[in-house]
Write an enzyme that holds these catalytic residues in place. Structure first.
Site, PDB file in Angstrom:
ATOM      1  N   ASP A 159       1.056  -1.080   0.214  1.00  0.00           N
ATOM      2  CA  ASP A 159      -0.081  -0.143  -0.317  1.00  0.00           C
ATOM      3  C   ASP A 159       0.831   1.075   0.327  1.00  0.00           C
ATOM      4  O   ASP A 159       0.718   2.342  -0.164  1.00  0.00           O
ATOM      5  CB  ASP A 159      -0.872   0.207   1.328  1.00  0.00           C
ATOM      6  CG  ASP A 159      -1.414  -1.221   1.482  1.00  0.00           C
ATOM      7  OD1 ASP A 159      -2.573  -1.448   0.341  1.00  0.00           O
ATOM      8  OD2 ASP A 159      -1.003  -2.237   2.518  1.00  0.00           O
ATOM      9  N   HIS A 187      -4.646  -3.270   6.321  1.00  0.00           N
ATOM     10  CA  HIS A 187      -4.374  -3.671   4.868  1.00  0.00           C
ATOM     11  C   HIS A 187      -6.144  -4.164   4.516  1.00  0.00           C
ATOM     12  O   HIS A 187      -6.115  -5.766   3.957  1.00  0.00           O
ATOM     13  CB  HIS A 187      -3.510  -5.114   4.729  1.00  0.00           C
ATOM     14  CG  HIS A 187      -3.161  -5.311   3.602  1.00  0.00           C
ATOM     15  ND1 HIS A 187      -2.994  -4.825   2.391  1.00  0.00           N
ATOM     16  CD2 HIS A 187      -3.236  -6.285   2.201  1.00  0.00           C
ATOM     17  CE1 HIS A 187      -3.077  -5.424   0.739  1.00  0.00           C
ATOM     18  NE2 HIS A 187      -3.684  -6.400   1.172  1.00  0.00           N
TER      19      HIS A 187
HETATM   20  P1  NAD Z   1      -1.783 -18.186  -4.353  1.00  0.00           P
HETATM   21  O1  NAD Z   1      -2.921 -18.943  -3.752  1.00  0.00           O
HETATM   22  O2  NAD Z   1      -1.795 -18.048  -5.464  1.00  0.00           O
HETATM   23  O3  NAD Z   1      -0.788 -19.367  -3.088  1.00  0.00           O
HETATM   24  C1  NAD Z   1      -1.297 -19.502  -2.172  1.00  0.00           C
HETATM   25  C2  NAD Z   1      -0.823 -20.695  -1.752  1.00  0.00           C
HETATM   26  O4  NAD Z   1      -0.982 -20.953  -0.334  1.00  0.00           O
HETATM   27  C3  NAD Z   1      -1.881 -21.849  -2.598  1.00  0.00           C
HETATM   28  O5  NAD Z   1      -0.715 -22.596  -3.080  1.00  0.00           O
HETATM   29  C4  NAD Z   1      -2.306 -22.862  -1.024  1.00  0.00           C
HETATM   30  O6  NAD Z   1      -1.903 -23.903  -1.912  1.00  0.00           O
HETATM   31  C5  NAD Z   1      -0.389 -21.672  -0.127  1.00  0.00           C
HETATM   32  N1  NAD Z   1      -1.508 -22.902   0.806  1.00  0.00           N
HETATM   33  C6  NAD Z   1      -2.783 -22.524   1.490  1.00  0.00           C
HETATM   34  N2  NAD Z   1      -3.112 -23.095   2.797  1.00  0.00           N
HETATM   35  C7  NAD Z   1      -1.451 -23.428   3.242  1.00  0.00           C
HETATM   36  C8  NAD Z   1      -1.681 -24.014   4.432  1.00  0.00           C
HETATM   37  N3  NAD Z   1      -2.090 -23.814   5.259  1.00  0.00           N
HETATM   38  N4  NAD Z   1       0.250 -23.942   4.098  1.00  0.00           N
HETATM   39  C9  NAD Z   1       0.713 -23.535   2.931  1.00  0.00           C
HETATM   40  N5  NAD Z   1       0.279 -22.941   2.500  1.00  0.00           N
HETATM   41  C10 NAD Z   1      -0.901 -22.884   2.519  1.00  0.00           C
HETATM   42  O7  NAD Z   1      -2.136 -16.888  -3.560  1.00  0.00           O
HETATM   43  P2  NAD Z   1      -1.325 -15.545  -4.106  1.00  0.00           P
HETATM   44  O8  NAD Z   1      -1.558 -14.503  -4.897  1.00  0.00           O
HETATM   45  O9  NAD Z   1       0.311 -16.073  -3.873  1.00  0.00           O
HETATM   46  O10 NAD Z   1      -1.900 -15.024  -2.719  1.00  0.00           O
HETATM   47  C11 NAD Z   1      -1.378 -15.209  -0.995  1.00  0.00           C
HETATM   48  C12 NAD Z   1      -2.071 -14.783  -0.170  1.00  0.00           C
HETATM   49  O11 NAD Z   1      -1.396 -13.010  -0.359  1.00  0.00           O
HETATM   50  C13 NAD Z   1      -3.309 -13.997  -0.464  1.00  0.00           C
HETATM   51  O12 NAD Z   1      -3.891 -14.556   1.254  1.00  0.00           O
HETATM   52  C14 NAD Z   1      -3.625 -13.056  -1.078  1.00  0.00           C
HETATM   53  O13 NAD Z   1      -4.937 -12.279  -0.644  1.00  0.00           O
HETATM   54  C15 NAD Z   1      -2.433 -12.288  -0.213  1.00  0.00           C
HETATM   55  N6  NAD Z   1      -2.178 -10.906  -1.039  1.00  0.00           N
HETATM   56  C16 NAD Z   1      -1.848 -10.123   0.420  1.00  0.00           C
HETATM   57  C17 NAD Z   1      -1.181  -8.489  -0.045  1.00  0.00           C
HETATM   58  C18 NAD Z   1      -0.830  -7.767   0.717  1.00  0.00           C
HETATM   59  O14 NAD Z   1      -0.162  -6.811   0.587  1.00  0.00           O
HETATM   60  N7  NAD Z   1      -0.549  -7.783   1.771  1.00  0.00           N
HETATM   61  C19 NAD Z   1      -0.674  -8.489  -1.611  1.00  0.00           C
HETATM   62  C20 NAD Z   1      -1.053  -9.307  -2.511  1.00  0.00           C
HETATM   63  C21 NAD Z   1      -1.953 -10.648  -2.034  1.00  0.00           C
HETATM   64  C1  LMR Z   2      -4.055  -6.975  -2.760  1.00  0.00           C
HETATM   65  O1  LMR Z   2      -3.972  -5.873  -1.907  1.00  0.00           O
HETATM   66  O2  LMR Z   2      -3.241  -6.822  -4.089  1.00  0.00           O
HETATM   67  C2  LMR Z   2      -4.065  -7.918  -2.004  1.00  0.00           C
HETATM   68  O3  LMR Z   2      -3.930  -8.054  -1.548  1.00  0.00           O
HETATM   69  C3  LMR Z   2      -5.514  -7.796  -2.585  1.00  0.00           C
HETATM   70  C4  LMR Z   2      -5.991  -9.360  -2.288  1.00  0.00           C
HETATM   71  O4  LMR Z   2      -8.197  -9.020  -1.638  1.00  0.00           O
HETATM   72  O5  LMR Z   2      -5.582 -10.378  -2.439  1.00  0.00           O
END
Ligand code: NAD
Ligand code: LMR
Length: 328
Positions: A159, A187
Site C-alpha cells: 500500500d 491492509h
Molecule cells: P495463491 O492462491 O496463488 O497461493 C497461495 C498458496 O498458499 C497456495 O499454493 C496454497 O496451496 C498455499 N496454502 C494454503 N494453505 C496453506 C497452509 N496452511 N500452509 C502452507 N501453504 C498453504 O495466492 P497468492 O496470490 O500467492 O496470495 C497469497 C496471499 O497473499 C493471499 O491471501 C492474498 O490475498 C494475499 N495478498 C496479500 C497482499 C498484501 O499486500 N498483504 C497482496 C497480495 C496478496
Molecule cells: C492486494 O492488496 O493486492 C491484495 O491484498 C488483494 C487481495 O484481496 O488479495
C-alpha cells in the site's frame, strides 16, 4: 561467506511464491553477501507443483542459495528459521462471510504460530502477507507466547509503494523525490494513506495537491488498488506483493534509508492513542534489526477520523477472532 540465513516461506507454490522465492535466492532480501537456505511450506496437494518450482530454483544456479527444504509440516519446515514469510492463506470464496474467512485462516495461522514458537530460531522475525494479513499476524502472535510480540508484522508496504507511485505521478516527480508518506491502519479498503507529513522534493505534499484529489482520487485509488488489479488481471497482485514483502523484510533486517520512514504493520504499543496489541500500520524506522514507531507527528482532524475508522475495523476483527478462541 557467513552461515546461511534460514528463510521459511509458506504458500510457496502460489502466485506470490513464484516471484518471491527467486528474489530471495538472488540476494534481493538480505544483500549480496548473505547466503540463504529456503524452507518452503505447502499443503500436501501442492507439493508436486512446489517440486517443479524447486527444479527452477536449481536451474537458476543462484550462488547465494545454499539449499532448499520443502514439506507440508510446519513443525519441520520452521525448524531453525530466522525469517518467516507467511504468504499462504485461505482466500475468500463466493458467499463466504467475513467470520468464516477469519475462522478458516485461524486454522492456518494458529498452528503456524505454535510451530514457530516451538521450532524457530531465537532471532525469528515473522511477516504475514496472506490475507486478512493484520489479523492473521495477530493470530500467529497470540499462539507464540515465547516469541517477543514485536517480531510479528503484517504487510502494508505494498500500500505504501502504491501511494508513492500515485503521488509521484500526480506531482510529475519520481518515487525517489518523496519522503515521509504513511499508511495507517488495516491492509483493507479502510486503510488511510496519509500525505500530510509527506514531502515532495522538500515541499509538503498537501500543498502540491488539492483536497478534492486527495479525497476523491488518491485515497480511494490506494484503498481499492488490490481490487482493481483483481478486476484487470483476474488474479490478485503477485509480483508487486512479492516485491513489497521483500522491501518490508529487507528494511527490517538491514535498516531504512537515512531521512525517511516506511509503513509497517506492527503490534500497537499505544502510540497515537491506538489500541494496544492490534497489528496496525504505522510510520516506522529501523536500525540494527529493530524498528521504532515514528513519534510526535501532528495528526489533523481529517486524518484522525480515517485512522480511527481503520483501527475500529481491526478491533472488530480482533473481537471476532477472540470469540472464536483464536487469540487471548
Ligand atoms: P495463491 O492462491 O496463488 O497461493 C497461495 C498458496 O498458499 C497456495 O499454493 C496454497 O496451496 C498455499 N496454502 C494454503 N494453505 C496453506 C497452509 N496452511 N500452509 C502452507 N501453504 C498453504 O495466492 P497468492 O496470490 O500467492 O496470495 C497469497 C496471499 O497473499 C493471499 O491471501 C492474498 O490475498 C494475499 N495478498 C496479500 C497482499 C498484501 O499486500 N498483504 C497482496 C497480495 C496478496
Ligand atoms: C492486494 O492488496 O493486492 C491484495 O491484498 C488483494 C487481495 O484481496 O488479495
Amino acid at each position: 561467506m557467513s552461515t546461511p540465513v534460514k528463510v521459511a516461506v509458506t504458500g510457496a507454490a502460489g502466485q506470490i511464491g513464484y516471484s518471491l522465492l527467486f528474489r530471495i535466492a538472488s540476494g534481493s532480501l538480505l544483500g549480496p553477501d548473505t547466503p540463504v537456505q529456503l524452507r518452503l511450506l505447502e499443503i500436501t496437494p501442492a507439493l508436486k507443483a512446489l517440486e517443479g518450482v524447486v527444479m527452477e530454483l536449481d536451474d537458476c544456479a543462484f550462488p547465494l542459495l545454499s539449499g532448499v527444504e520443502i514439506g507440508d509440516d510446519a513443525n519441520v519446515v520452521f525448524d531453525g528459521a530466522n525469517i518467516a514469510l507467511l504468504v499462504g492463506a485461505r482466500p475468500r470464496s463466493k458467499g463466504m462471510e467475513r467470520g468464516d474467512l477469519l475462522e478458516a485462516n485461524g486454522a492456518i495461522f494458529k498452528p503456524q504460530g505454535a510451530a514457530l514458537n516451538a521450532h524457530a530460531a531465537d532471532d525469528i522475525k515473522v511477516l504475514v502477507t496472506g490475507n486478512p494479513a493484520n489479523t492473521n499476524a495477530l493470530i500467529a502472535k497470540s499462539n507464540a507466547p515465547d516469541i517477543p510480540a514485536e517480531r510479528f508484522n503484517a504487510l502494508t508496504r505494498l500500500d505504501h509503494n502504491r501511494a508513492l507511485a500515485q503521488l509521484a505521478a500526480k506531482t510529475g516527480t519520481t518515487v525517489n523525490d518523496i519522503r515521509h508518506l504513511t499508511i495507517w491502519g488495516n491492509h483493507s479498503a479502510t486503510q488511510y494513506p496519509d500525505v500530510f507529513h509527506a514531502e515532495v522534493n522538500g515541499q509538503n505534499a498537501s500543498e502540491l495537491v488539492d483536497q478534492a484529489w486527495l479525497e476523491s482520487t488518491f485515497i480511494p485509488t490506494v484503498q481499492q488498488r488490490g481490487a482493481a488489479i483483481i478486476e484487470a488481471r483476474g488474479a490478485s497482485s503477485a509480483a508487486s506483493a512479492a516485491n513489497a514483502t521483500v522491501d518490508h523484510m529487507r528494511d527490517w533486517v538491514l535498516g531504512t534509508p537515512e531521512g525517511d520512514w516506511v509503513s509497517m504493520s506492527v503490534p500497537s504499543d499505544g502510540s497515537y492513542g491506538i489500541a494496544e496489541g492490534i497489528i496496525t500500520s504505522f510510520p516506522c524506522t529501523t536500525s540494527g534489526g529493530d524498528y521504532s514507531i515514528v513519534q510526535g507527528l501532528e495528526i489533523n482532524e481529517f486524518s484522525q477520523a480515517r485512522i480511527d475508522a481503520s483501527v475500529a475495523e481491526l478491533q472488530e476483527e480482533r473481537e471476532a477472532v477472540r470469540s472464536l478462541g483464536l487469540v487471548d
